[in-house]
Design a protein around this motif. Structure first.
Motif, mmCIF file in Angstrom:
data_model
loop_
_atom_site.group_PDB
_atom_site.id
_atom_site.type_symbol
_atom_site.label_atom_id
_atom_site.label_comp_id
_atom_site.label_asym_id
_atom_site.label_seq_id
_atom_site.Cartn_x
_atom_site.Cartn_y
_atom_site.Cartn_z
ATOM 1 N N THR B 9 0.785 -1.350 -0.197
ATOM 2 C CA THR B 9 0.028 0.076 0.093
ATOM 3 C C THR B 9 0.806 1.327 -0.032
ATOM 4 N N HIS B 10 2.123 1.229 0.587
ATOM 5 C CA HIS B 10 3.017 2.088 0.761
ATOM 6 C C HIS B 10 4.538 1.852 0.333
ATOM 7 N N LEU B 11 5.234 2.471 -0.409
ATOM 8 C CA LEU B 11 6.405 1.961 -0.431
ATOM 9 C C LEU B 11 7.332 3.367 -0.709
ATOM 10 N N ILE B 12 8.465 3.403 -0.043
ATOM 11 C CA ILE B 12 9.557 4.567 0.156
ATOM 12 C C ILE B 12 10.859 4.018 -0.341
ATOM 13 N N LYS B 13 11.432 4.626 -1.374
ATOM 14 C CA LYS B 13 12.293 4.224 -2.053
ATOM 15 C C LYS B 13 13.313 5.422 -2.234
ATOM 16 N N THR B 14 14.724 5.417 -2.152
ATOM 17 C CA THR B 14 15.583 6.558 -2.578
ATOM 18 C C THR B 14 15.737 6.617 -4.215
ATOM 19 N N ARG B 15 16.076 7.703 -4.313
ATOM 20 C CA ARG B 15 16.384 8.186 -6.120
ATOM 21 C C ARG B 15 17.468 7.115 -6.391
ATOM 22 N N GLY B 16 17.200 6.466 -7.673
ATOM 23 C CA GLY B 16 17.965 5.740 -8.371
ATOM 24 C C GLY B 16 17.735 4.173 -8.175
ATOM 25 N N GLN B 17 16.842 4.036 -6.900
ATOM 26 C CA GLN B 17 16.374 2.577 -6.983
ATOM 27 C C GLN B 17 15.431 2.074 -7.884
ATOM 28 N N GLN B 18 15.094 0.642 -7.848
ATOM 29 C CA GLN B 18 13.902 0.097 -8.295
ATOM 30 C C GLN B 18 12.692 -0.059 -7.438
ATOM 31 N N ALA B 19 11.631 0.100 -8.061
ATOM 32 C CA ALA B 19 10.371 -0.323 -7.321
ATOM 33 C C ALA B 19 9.698 -1.391 -8.146
ATOM 34 N N THR B 20 9.106 -2.180 -7.300
ATOM 35 C CA THR B 20 8.301 -3.204 -8.038
ATOM 36 C C THR B 20 6.799 -3.205 -7.237
ATOM 37 N N LEU B 21 5.910 -3.012 -8.036
ATOM 38 C CA LEU B 21 4.464 -2.855 -7.603
ATOM 39 C C LEU B 21 3.771 -3.956 -8.147
ATOM 40 N N ARG B 22 2.734 -4.585 -7.363
ATOM 41 C CA ARG B 22 2.038 -5.763 -7.749
ATOM 42 C C ARG B 22 0.562 -5.655 -7.887
ATOM 43 N N CYS B 23 0.010 -6.405 -8.471
ATOM 44 C CA CYS B 23 -1.719 -6.159 -8.737
ATOM 45 C C CYS B 23 -2.243 -7.600 -8.976
ATOM 46 N N SER B 24 -3.224 -7.898 -8.390
ATOM 47 C CA SER B 24 -4.078 -9.116 -8.601
ATOM 48 C C SER B 24 -5.198 -8.583 -9.092
ATOM 49 N N PRO B 25 -5.863 -8.940 -10.265
ATOM 50 C CA PRO B 25 -7.043 -8.717 -10.701
ATOM 51 C C PRO B 25 -8.376 -9.513 -10.069
ATOM 52 N N ILE B 26 -9.565 -9.092 -10.389
ATOM 53 C CA ILE B 26 -10.542 -9.803 -9.918
ATOM 54 C C ILE B 26 -10.399 -11.079 -10.661
ATOM 55 N N LEU B 81 14.686 5.248 -10.056
ATOM 56 C CA LEU B 81 13.631 6.172 -9.698
ATOM 57 C C LEU B 81 14.251 7.730 -9.661
ATOM 58 N N GLU B 82 13.095 8.411 -10.052
ATOM 59 C CA GLU B 82 13.288 9.664 -9.727
ATOM 60 C C GLU B 82 12.247 10.543 -8.846
ATOM 61 N N LEU B 83 12.662 11.629 -8.584
ATOM 62 C CA LEU B 83 11.836 12.229 -7.268
ATOM 63 C C LEU B 83 10.501 12.275 -8.115
ATOM 64 N N GLU B 84 10.156 12.554 -9.163
ATOM 65 C CA GLU B 84 8.980 12.836 -9.740
ATOM 66 C C GLU B 84 8.036 11.813 -10.145
ATOM 67 N N ASP B 85 8.649 10.599 -9.494
ATOM 68 C CA ASP B 85 7.948 9.304 -9.705
ATOM 69 C C ASP B 85 7.178 9.108 -8.603
ATOM 70 N N SER B 86 7.242 9.949 -7.592
ATOM 71 C CA SER B 86 6.279 9.930 -6.416
ATOM 72 C C SER B 86 5.035 9.941 -6.804
ATOM 73 N N ALA B 87 4.221 9.132 -6.568
ATOM 74 C CA ALA B 87 2.781 9.135 -7.062
ATOM 75 C C ALA B 87 2.078 8.020 -6.392
ATOM 76 N N LEU B 88 0.615 8.065 -6.548
ATOM 77 C CA LEU B 88 -0.339 6.759 -6.456
ATOM 78 C C LEU B 88 -0.323 6.198 -7.720
ATOM 79 N N TYR B 89 -0.075 4.817 -7.405
ATOM 80 C CA TYR B 89 -0.037 4.014 -8.679
ATOM 81 C C TYR B 89 -1.418 2.999 -8.541
ATOM 82 N N LEU B 90 -2.238 3.187 -9.639
ATOM 83 C CA LEU B 90 -3.408 2.504 -9.457
ATOM 84 C C LEU B 90 -3.434 1.348 -10.542
ATOM 85 N N CYS B 91 -3.991 0.401 -10.162
ATOM 86 C CA CYS B 91 -4.233 -0.740 -11.178
ATOM 87 C C CYS B 91 -5.749 -1.104 -11.140
ATOM 88 N N ALA B 92 -6.174 -1.278 -12.606
ATOM 89 C CA ALA B 92 -7.666 -1.596 -12.732
ATOM 90 C C ALA B 92 -7.610 -2.836 -13.615
#
Lengths: 113, 116
Positions: B9-26, B81-92
């Protein structure tokens, strides 16, 4: 270049009155329009849609009007209820294309008691 | 029936790192869409997967990528990662090929990514 514009970032309406949220678009290829509602800490939920062959679509308290010549659509909520307080996103796309739709920046609606 | 679930639900990373977000559909949905909601920018389309293939992507740099697994769940990866990548990422998710705006598209609660 914003193809879908919601020029009012926020709107306050008295409970029981009519809420009108506006949306303008620039791309004349858009033929399918949608409204989403988003509560804090939740994902957006689909509210109502309209295709360009119609100029009005109603679903309970929600009505969407489309004015193709003006490239304008509006969402009317009548009567407004406290649970309607949320952010409303307008979105537009092309019905015959299985790809992305464009969202506006959203309008925060606050229903006053 | 479970809706679209996203983790974390929340993820904090430093600039230059990689982030992985997961989504399970209905269950039963084969299409997964990713959106970015950055402050003041509304919802912007990122990626669309259907039946394990990338069908379309939005105007984002290649460091935004993802994949869809045989069980139709999906990952969004953001490299360098860049600072501007800070956002809410939504999956549908939706039942199949079609626009994400139809009445059968459902959003998850999102992953809030903060890049510091």
């Amino acid at each position: 270049d914003q193809q879908v514009k919601q020029n009012s970032p926020s709107l306050s309406v008295q409970e029981g009155r009519i809420s009108i949220l506006n949306c303008d678009y620039t791309n004349s290829m858009f033929d399918y329009f949608l409204w989403y509602k988003k509560y804090p800490a939740e994902g957006p939920t689909f509210l109502i849609s309209i295709s360009s062959i119609k100029d009005k679509n109603e679903d309970g308290r929600f009505t969407v009007f489309l004015n193709k010549s003006a490239k304008h659509l509006s969402l009317h909520i009548v009567p407004s209820q406290p649970g309607d307080s949320a952010v409303y996103f307008c979105a537009a796309g092309e019905m015959n294309r299985d790809d992305k739709i464009i969202f506006g920046k959203g309008t925060r609606l606050h229903i006053l008691p | 029936e479970a809706g679209v679930t996203q983790s974390p639900t929340h993820l904090i990373k430093t600039r230059g790192q990689q982030a992985t977000l997961r989504c399970s559909p209905i269950s039963g949905h084969t299409s997964v869409y990713w959106y970015q909601q950055a402050l003041g920018l509304g919802l912007q389309f990122l990626l669309w997967y259907d039946e394990g293939e990338e069908r379309n992507r939005g105007n984002f740099p290649p460091r935004f990528s993802g994949r869809q697994f045989p069980n139709y769940s999906s990952e969004l990866n953001v490299n360098a990662l860049e600072l501007e990548d800070s956002a809410l990422y939504l999956c549908a998710s939706s039942p199949g090929r079609g626009t994400p705006g139809n009445t059968e598209a459902f959003f998850g609660q999102g992953t809030r990514l903060t890049v510091v």
